[in-house]
Design an enzyme around this catalytic site. Structure first.
Site, PDB file in Angstrom:
ATOM      1  N   THR A 105     -22.593 -30.943  18.104  1.00  0.00           N
ATOM      2  CA  THR A 105     -21.759 -30.208  17.147  1.00  0.00           C
ATOM      3  C   THR A 105     -21.193 -31.135  16.084  1.00  0.00           C
ATOM      4  O   THR A 105     -21.136 -30.788  14.907  1.00  0.00           O
ATOM      5  CB  THR A 105     -20.621 -29.467  17.882  1.00  0.00           C
ATOM      6  OG1 THR A 105     -21.205 -28.570  18.829  1.00  0.00           O
ATOM      7  CG2 THR A 105     -19.738 -28.699  16.917  1.00  0.00           C
ATOM      8  N   CYS A 106     -20.809 -32.332  16.497  1.00  0.00           N
ATOM      9  CA  CYS A 106     -20.230 -33.303  15.561  1.00  0.00           C
ATOM     10  C   CYS A 106     -21.233 -33.684  14.473  1.00  0.00           C
ATOM     11  O   CYS A 106     -20.875 -33.791  13.296  1.00  0.00           O
ATOM     12  CB  CYS A 106     -19.772 -34.547  16.312  1.00  0.00           C
ATOM     13  SG  CYS A 106     -18.638 -34.206  17.673  1.00  0.00           S
ATOM     14  N   SER A 107     -22.468 -33.879  14.863  1.00  0.00           N
ATOM     15  CA  SER A 107     -23.504 -34.311  13.919  1.00  0.00           C
ATOM     16  C   SER A 107     -24.106 -33.168  13.111  1.00  0.00           C
ATOM     17  O   SER A 107     -24.505 -33.363  11.971  1.00  0.00           O
ATOM     18  CB  SER A 107     -24.636 -35.026  14.665  1.00  0.00           C
ATOM     19  OG  SER A 107     -24.190 -36.261  15.166  1.00  0.00           O
TER      20      SER A 107
END
Length: 160
Positions: free
Chosen positions: A48-50
């Site tokens: 999700t972060c990337s």
């Protein structure tokens, strides 16, 4: 105790990769006299972060600056080398400063640390975003339970 709107950010030493190598950066120096959008992720290179969180702030950087944000910073409990590699792999350029909270000291001081030991990740930061004007928190958006809803660049932008 968790940081709240109206509180002053605690000082801590973060790390940032520069042309001269890794350099310490105090939170106090980061926010002094500026309006800063700071967002934290549980881990660099995580799905999700990337795929969403970091790219959203890169994409919305100009719009955030047009609304008065002077600096945009991404924070994670990773080392400075990982944060630098993630920034390069994500093509952030000058849009977002990639800052390492290697030991999680800042996340703990904010009361926004997360025990991710059950996933083999140790202590991390919760997913959140905030706006600080000269160190005072004016907006705080903390996602609950691993979600990604209120800490996005778009959510922040809609509330500026």
């Amino acid at each position: 105790m968790t940081i709240q709107v109206g509180d002053t950010l605690p000082d801590a030493t973060l790390m940032e990769m520069t042309a001269d190598g890794p350099q310490p950066l105090s939170v106090k120096d980061l926010v002094a006299g500026k309006t800063v959008a700071l967002f934290a992720v549980p881990g660099a290179f995580t799905p999700t972060c990337s795929a969403q969180h970091l790219p959203g702030f890169v994409t919305q950087a100009d719009a955030l600056r047009a609304k008065g944000i002077d600096e945009i910073a991404c924070l994670s409990v990773n080392d400075v080398f990982v944060m630098d590699a993630w920034g390069k792999a994500s093509h952030v350029g000058d849009a977002v400063r990639m800052l390492a909270d290697g030991n999680g000291d800042f996340a703990k001081a904010l009361g926004l640390d997360l025990d991710a030991s059950g996933f083999g990740m140790g202590v991390r930061s919760q997913r959140f975003s905030l706006v600080a004007k000269d160190g005072q928190v004016t907006q705080l958006n903390v996602d609950e339970g691993g979600g990604f809803e209120v800490s996005s660049a778009e959510y922040m932008l809609d509330r500026l």
